[in-house]
Design a protein around this motif. Structure first.
Motif, PDB file in Angstrom:
ATOM      1  N   VAL A  17       0.848  -1.201   0.000  1.00 60.36           N
ATOM      2  CA  VAL A  17       0.000   0.000   0.000  1.00 60.36           C
ATOM      3  C   VAL A  17       0.881   1.248   0.000  1.00 60.36           C
ATOM      4  N   ALA A  18       1.908   1.261   0.848  1.00 50.76           N
ATOM      5  CA  ALA A  18       2.820   2.414   0.907  1.00 50.76           C
ATOM      6  C   ALA A  18       3.538   2.605  -0.422  1.00 50.76           C
ATOM      7  N   SER A  19       3.929   1.519  -1.061  1.00 52.39           N
ATOM      8  CA  SER A  19       4.610   1.622  -2.357  1.00 52.39           C
ATOM      9  C   SER A  19       3.698   2.215  -3.425  1.00 52.39           C
ATOM     10  N   VAL A  20       2.458   1.757  -3.476  1.00 57.12           N
ATOM     11  CA  VAL A  20       1.503   2.299  -4.454  1.00 57.12           C
ATOM     12  C   VAL A  20       1.262   3.784  -4.184  1.00 57.12           C
ATOM     13  N   ILE A  21       1.128   4.149  -2.922  1.00 59.92           N
ATOM     14  CA  ILE A  21       0.902   5.559  -2.581  1.00 59.92           C
ATOM     15  C   ILE A  21       2.110   6.403  -2.970  1.00 59.92           C
ATOM     16  N   GLN A  22       3.318   5.895  -2.753  1.00 58.15           N
ATOM     17  CA  GLN A  22       4.507   6.651  -3.162  1.00 58.15           C
ATOM     18  C   GLN A  22       4.571   6.785  -4.682  1.00 58.15           C
ATOM     19  N   ILE A  23       4.205   5.762  -5.408  1.00 58.79           N
ATOM     20  CA  ILE A  23       4.168   5.852  -6.872  1.00 58.79           C
ATOM     21  C   ILE A  23       3.166   6.918  -7.302  1.00 58.79           C
ATOM     22  N   LEU A  24       2.035   6.986  -6.613  1.00 62.71           N
ATOM     23  CA  LEU A  24       1.065   8.054  -6.899  1.00 62.71           C
ATOM     24  C   LEU A  24       1.668   9.422  -6.598  1.00 62.71           C
ATOM     25  N   GLY A  25       2.509   9.497  -5.568  1.00 62.39           N
ATOM     26  CA  GLY A  25       3.213  10.752  -5.275  1.00 62.39           C
ATOM     27  C   GLY A  25       4.143  11.160  -6.407  1.00 62.39           C
ATOM     28  N   ALA A  27       3.750  10.264  -9.558  1.00 67.93           N
ATOM     29  CA  ALA A  27       2.862  10.677 -10.644  1.00 67.93           C
ATOM     30  C   ALA A  27       2.331  12.084 -10.385  1.00 67.93           C
ATOM     31  N   GLY A  28       1.992  12.364  -9.125  1.00 67.68           N
ATOM     32  CA  GLY A  28       1.525  13.695  -8.766  1.00 67.68           C
ATOM     33  C   GLY A  28       2.556  14.764  -9.028  1.00 67.68           C
ATOM     34  N   THR A  29       3.820  14.436  -8.784  1.00 68.56           N
ATOM     35  CA  THR A  29       4.895  15.377  -9.092  1.00 68.56           C
ATOM     36  C   THR A  29       4.961  15.612 -10.602  1.00 68.56           C
ATOM     37  N   ALA A  30       4.876  14.546 -11.364  1.00 65.75           N
ATOM     38  CA  ALA A  30       4.964  14.655 -12.827  1.00 65.75           C
ATOM     39  C   ALA A  30       3.811  15.460 -13.415  1.00 65.75           C
ATOM     40  N   PHE A  31       2.625  15.327 -12.823  1.00 68.41           N
ATOM     41  CA  PHE A  31       1.442  15.983 -13.373  1.00 68.41           C
ATOM     42  C   PHE A  31       1.066  17.275 -12.653  1.00 68.41           C
ATOM     43  N   GLY A  32       1.912  17.710 -11.717  1.00 65.53           N
ATOM     44  CA  GLY A  32       1.689  18.987 -11.046  1.00 65.53           C
ATOM     45  C   GLY A  32       0.535  18.995 -10.067  1.00 65.53           C
ATOM     46  N   TRP A  33       0.318  17.887  -9.393  1.00 69.94           N
ATOM     47  CA  TRP A  33      -0.772  17.802  -8.406  1.00 69.94           C
ATOM     48  C   TRP A  33      -0.344  18.416  -7.077  1.00 69.94           C
ATOM     49  N   THR A  34       0.025  19.673  -7.134  1.00 69.26           N
ATOM     50  CA  THR A  34       0.489  20.376  -5.938  1.00 69.26           C
ATOM     51  C   THR A  34      -0.703  20.782  -5.088  1.00 69.26           C
ATOM     52  N   PRO A  35      -0.716  20.618  -3.796  1.00 67.27           N
ATOM     53  CA  PRO A  35       0.288  19.986  -2.926  1.00 67.27           C
ATOM     54  C   PRO A  35       0.008  18.512  -2.667  1.00 67.27           C
ATOM     55  N   TRP A  36      -0.929  17.913  -3.390  1.00 63.55           N
ATOM     56  CA  TRP A  36      -1.349  16.543  -3.094  1.00 63.55           C
ATOM     57  C   TRP A  36      -0.212  15.537  -3.209  1.00 63.55           C
ATOM     58  N   HIS A  37       0.725  15.770  -4.127  1.00 63.03           N
ATOM     59  CA  HIS A  37       1.833  14.832  -4.261  1.00 63.03           C
ATOM     60  C   HIS A  37       2.638  14.752  -2.971  1.00 63.03           C
ATOM     61  N   LEU A  38       2.765  15.862  -2.254  1.00 63.98           N
ATOM     62  CA  LEU A  38       3.501  15.851  -0.981  1.00 63.98           C
ATOM     63  C   LEU A  38       2.780  15.025   0.073  1.00 63.98           C
ATOM     64  N   TYR A  39       1.473  15.153   0.125  1.00 62.54           N
ATOM     65  CA  TYR A  39       0.699  14.375   1.096  1.00 62.54           C
ATOM     66  C   TYR A  39       0.808  12.881   0.792  1.00 62.54           C
ATOM     67  N   LEU A  40       0.780  12.550  -0.493  1.00 61.31           N
ATOM     68  CA  LEU A  40       0.945  11.145  -0.876  1.00 61.31           C
ATOM     69  C   LEU A  40       2.317  10.634  -0.443  1.00 61.31           C
ATOM     70  N   PHE A  41       3.363  11.421  -0.680  1.00 56.39           N
ATOM     71  CA  PHE A  41       4.703  11.021  -0.258  1.00 56.39           C
ATOM     72  C   PHE A  41       4.786  10.835   1.254  1.00 56.39           C
ATOM     73  N   VAL A  42       4.188  11.729   2.012  1.00 54.59           N
ATOM     74  CA  VAL A  42       4.231  11.612   3.480  1.00 54.59           C
ATOM     75  C   VAL A  42       3.583  10.304   3.924  1.00 54.59           C
ATOM     76  N   VAL A  43       2.427   9.982   3.364  1.00 54.27           N
ATOM     77  CA  VAL A  43       1.740   8.741   3.734  1.00 54.27           C
ATOM     78  C   VAL A  43       2.584   7.523   3.339  1.00 54.27           C
ATOM     79  N   GLY A  44       3.161   7.554   2.138  1.00 49.33           N
ATOM     80  CA  GLY A  44       4.008   6.449   1.702  1.00 49.33           C
ATOM     81  C   GLY A  44       5.233   6.269   2.574  1.00 49.33           C
ATOM     82  N   VAL A  45       5.872   7.365   2.931  1.00 55.36           N
ATOM     83  CA  VAL A  45       7.056   7.303   3.792  1.00 55.36           C
ATOM     84  C   VAL A  45       6.681   6.794   5.184  1.00 55.36           C
ATOM     85  N   LEU A  46       5.556   7.253   5.704  1.00 56.81           N
ATOM     86  CA  LEU A  46       5.095   6.740   7.003  1.00 56.81           C
ATOM     87  C   LEU A  46       4.839   5.239   6.939  1.00 56.81           C
ATOM     88  N   GLY A  47       4.247   4.800   5.847  1.00 56.18           N
ATOM     89  CA  GLY A  47       3.993   3.366   5.684  1.00 56.18           C
ATOM     90  C   GLY A  47       5.277   2.564   5.699  1.00 56.18           C
TER      91      GLY A  47
END
Length: 78
Positions: A17-25, A27-47
């Protein structure tokens, strides 16, 4: 189910789950999903930090603790 088997299953689920969330982070960086990509990264890193704790793997815990601290510091400075 034994405690070891339950812990292995928990670690398995959390790491994927953490790996998939980090991959979404990423993707969010690539597509400019600011600031959501950061939240995804935080959740992935916590996982992954949780996985490190479950595995008692200090290297995984260290790298993800440092990454979490850097991300939170960066987010707080914005």
């Amino acid at each position: 189910m034994t405690d070891i088997a339950r812990g292995d299953r928990t670690a398995f689920v959390v790491k994927w789950v953490a790996s998939v969330i980090q991959i979404l982070g990423y993707a969010g960086t690539a597509f400019g999903w600011t600031p959501w990509h950061l939240y995804l990264f935080v959740v992935g890193v916590l996982g992954w930090l949780v996985v490190g704790v479950l595995w008692n793997d200090r290297a995984i815990m260290l790298i993800h603790f440092v990454a979490l601290g850097a991300m939170l510091a960066g987010m707080a400075s914005q």
